[in-house]
Design a protein around this motif. Sequence first.
Motif, PDB file in Angstrom:
ATOM      1  N   GLY A  11       0.822  -1.204   0.000  1.00 41.74           N
ATOM      2  CA  GLY A  11       0.000   0.000   0.000  1.00 41.74           C
ATOM      3  C   GLY A  11       0.856   1.254   0.000  1.00 41.74           C
ATOM      4  O   GLY A  11       1.848   1.338  -0.733  1.00 41.74           O
ATOM      5  N   ARG A  12       0.491   2.202   0.845  1.00 41.82           N
ATOM      6  CA  ARG A  12       1.178   3.487   0.859  1.00 41.82           C
ATOM      7  C   ARG A  12       2.638   3.380   1.285  1.00 41.82           C
ATOM      8  O   ARG A  12       3.430   4.250   0.954  1.00 41.82           O
ATOM      9  CB  ARG A  12       0.426   4.465   1.746  1.00 41.82           C
ATOM     10  CG  ARG A  12      -0.917   4.843   1.140  1.00 41.82           C
ATOM     11  CD  ARG A  12      -1.599   5.911   1.930  1.00 41.82           C
ATOM     12  NE  ARG A  12      -2.432   5.284   2.949  1.00 41.82           N
ATOM     13  CZ  ARG A  12      -3.380   5.921   3.608  1.00 41.82           C
ATOM     14  NH1 ARG A  12      -3.614   7.197   3.371  1.00 41.82           N
ATOM     15  NH2 ARG A  12      -4.097   5.290   4.504  1.00 41.82           N
ATOM     16  N   TYR A  37       2.483  -0.733  -6.614  1.00 43.74           N
ATOM     17  CA  TYR A  37       1.741  -0.060  -5.534  1.00 43.74           C
ATOM     18  C   TYR A  37       2.488   1.149  -4.998  1.00 43.74           C
ATOM     19  O   TYR A  37       1.867   2.137  -4.592  1.00 43.74           O
ATOM     20  CB  TYR A  37       1.346  -1.057  -4.443  1.00 43.74           C
ATOM     21  CG  TYR A  37       0.193  -1.886  -4.954  1.00 43.74           C
ATOM     22  CD1 TYR A  37      -1.100  -1.379  -4.938  1.00 43.74           C
ATOM     23  CD2 TYR A  37       0.391  -3.126  -5.536  1.00 43.74           C
ATOM     24  CE1 TYR A  37      -2.162  -2.086  -5.481  1.00 43.74           C
ATOM     25  CE2 TYR A  37      -0.655  -3.846  -6.072  1.00 43.74           C
ATOM     26  CZ  TYR A  37      -1.926  -3.315  -6.045  1.00 43.74           C
ATOM     27  OH  TYR A  37      -2.969  -4.013  -6.595  1.00 43.74           O
ATOM     28  N   ASN A  41       0.503   4.753  -5.353  1.00 39.33           N
ATOM     29  CA  ASN A  41       0.236   5.527  -4.137  1.00 39.33           C
ATOM     30  C   ASN A  41       1.110   6.764  -3.990  1.00 39.33           C
ATOM     31  O   ASN A  41       0.779   7.661  -3.217  1.00 39.33           O
ATOM     32  CB  ASN A  41       0.361   4.624  -2.905  1.00 39.33           C
ATOM     33  CG  ASN A  41      -0.811   3.672  -2.806  1.00 39.33           C
ATOM     34  OD1 ASN A  41      -1.962   4.077  -2.817  1.00 39.33           O
ATOM     35  ND2 ASN A  41      -0.526   2.384  -2.739  1.00 39.33           N
ATOM     36  N   HIS A  42       2.210   6.834  -4.737  1.00 33.83           N
ATOM     37  CA  HIS A  42       3.070   8.020  -4.726  1.00 33.83           C
ATOM     38  C   HIS A  42       2.928   8.851  -5.997  1.00 33.83           C
ATOM     39  O   HIS A  42       3.695   9.774  -6.223  1.00 33.83           O
ATOM     40  CB  HIS A  42       4.530   7.612  -4.508  1.00 33.83           C
ATOM     41  CG  HIS A  42       4.785   7.100  -3.129  1.00 33.83           C
ATOM     42  ND1 HIS A  42       4.657   5.773  -2.800  1.00 33.83           N
ATOM     43  CD2 HIS A  42       5.117   7.747  -1.994  1.00 33.83           C
ATOM     44  CE1 HIS A  42       4.921   5.622  -1.515  1.00 33.83           C
ATOM     45  NE2 HIS A  42       5.194   6.804  -0.998  1.00 33.83           N
ATOM     46  N   TRP A  89      -5.986   6.191  -2.880  1.00 32.53           N
ATOM     47  CA  TRP A  89      -4.933   5.290  -2.408  1.00 32.53           C
ATOM     48  C   TRP A  89      -5.541   3.899  -2.274  1.00 32.53           C
ATOM     49  O   TRP A  89      -6.733   3.755  -2.034  1.00 32.53           O
ATOM     50  CB  TRP A  89      -4.297   5.754  -1.091  1.00 32.53           C
ATOM     51  CG  TRP A  89      -5.206   5.664   0.108  1.00 32.53           C
ATOM     52  CD1 TRP A  89      -6.018   6.647   0.590  1.00 32.53           C
ATOM     53  CD2 TRP A  89      -5.409   4.531   0.956  1.00 32.53           C
ATOM     54  NE1 TRP A  89      -6.725   6.190   1.680  1.00 32.53           N
ATOM     55  CE2 TRP A  89      -6.357   4.895   1.939  1.00 32.53           C
ATOM     56  CE3 TRP A  89      -4.884   3.237   0.994  1.00 32.53           C
ATOM     57  CZ2 TRP A  89      -6.790   4.016   2.935  1.00 32.53           C
ATOM     58  CZ3 TRP A  89      -5.319   2.361   1.987  1.00 32.53           C
ATOM     59  CH2 TRP A  89      -6.256   2.769   2.942  1.00 32.53           C
ATOM     60  N   GLU A  91      -4.423  -0.379  -1.039  1.00 32.57           N
ATOM     61  CA  GLU A  91      -3.467  -1.381  -0.600  1.00 32.57           C
ATOM     62  C   GLU A  91      -3.971  -2.732  -1.070  1.00 32.57           C
ATOM     63  O   GLU A  91      -5.182  -2.970  -1.141  1.00 32.57           O
ATOM     64  CB  GLU A  91      -3.265  -1.347   0.914  1.00 32.57           C
ATOM     65  CG  GLU A  91      -4.483  -1.706   1.720  1.00 32.57           C
ATOM     66  CD  GLU A  91      -4.238  -1.639   3.221  1.00 32.57           C
ATOM     67  OE1 GLU A  91      -3.341  -0.902   3.660  1.00 32.57           O
ATOM     68  OE2 GLU A  91      -4.956  -2.340   3.948  1.00 32.57           O
ATOM     69  N   GLY A 112      -9.051   0.725  -0.036  1.00 28.50           N
ATOM     70  CA  GLY A 112      -8.504   2.068  -0.007  1.00 28.50           C
ATOM     71  C   GLY A 112      -9.598   3.097   0.027  1.00 28.50           C
ATOM     72  O   GLY A 112     -10.717   2.821   0.482  1.00 28.50           O
TER      73      GLY A 112
END
Length: 170
Positions: A11-12, A37, A41-42, A89, A91, A112
Amino acid sequence: MMIAKLDEVFGRDARSRLAEARQPGPEGALAALETFYYAFNHRDLDALAAVWLDDDLVQLSNPLGGVLSGAPAVRDLYERIFTGPARVWVEFGDIVVFTAADAVIFAGRERGEFTAGSATVPLAIRTSRVFIYQPGTGWRLVHHHGSIDDPGLLRDYQDAVAAAAPAGRG
């Protein structure tokens, strides 16, 4: 063929592991998955594009966009997500991995949130990602399928995305 359950959740806090994704074997495929991922997420479009195979026949099937074919269409979708007004976001967990010599399928669940303005919609998506290995290039994503089981949640997500879309881009 080997089938296994993974304990990992991506995830994040996922890491970019593009160099490791060049390695043959399941660990290289897992590095490519984690890098996806991280990139998502970024909002790292370059890392995300590097994970996908650059081919006209790769496919992405998602709950809102239907079926997209080709690396340019996939990149364009993610660019719109990353530069749009909404924040998303996810995960990936509850993962089962199906491993063959030069292909790995990861199947599990994404959880998410989609946030646009003051509206936040939880996400619960059944997800599969198919990676292939190419010598010299490494593991690359060739197919993604995501679907939402709950009709009410799907409607809420569709409504939130439509409300966040700039005029003319619905």
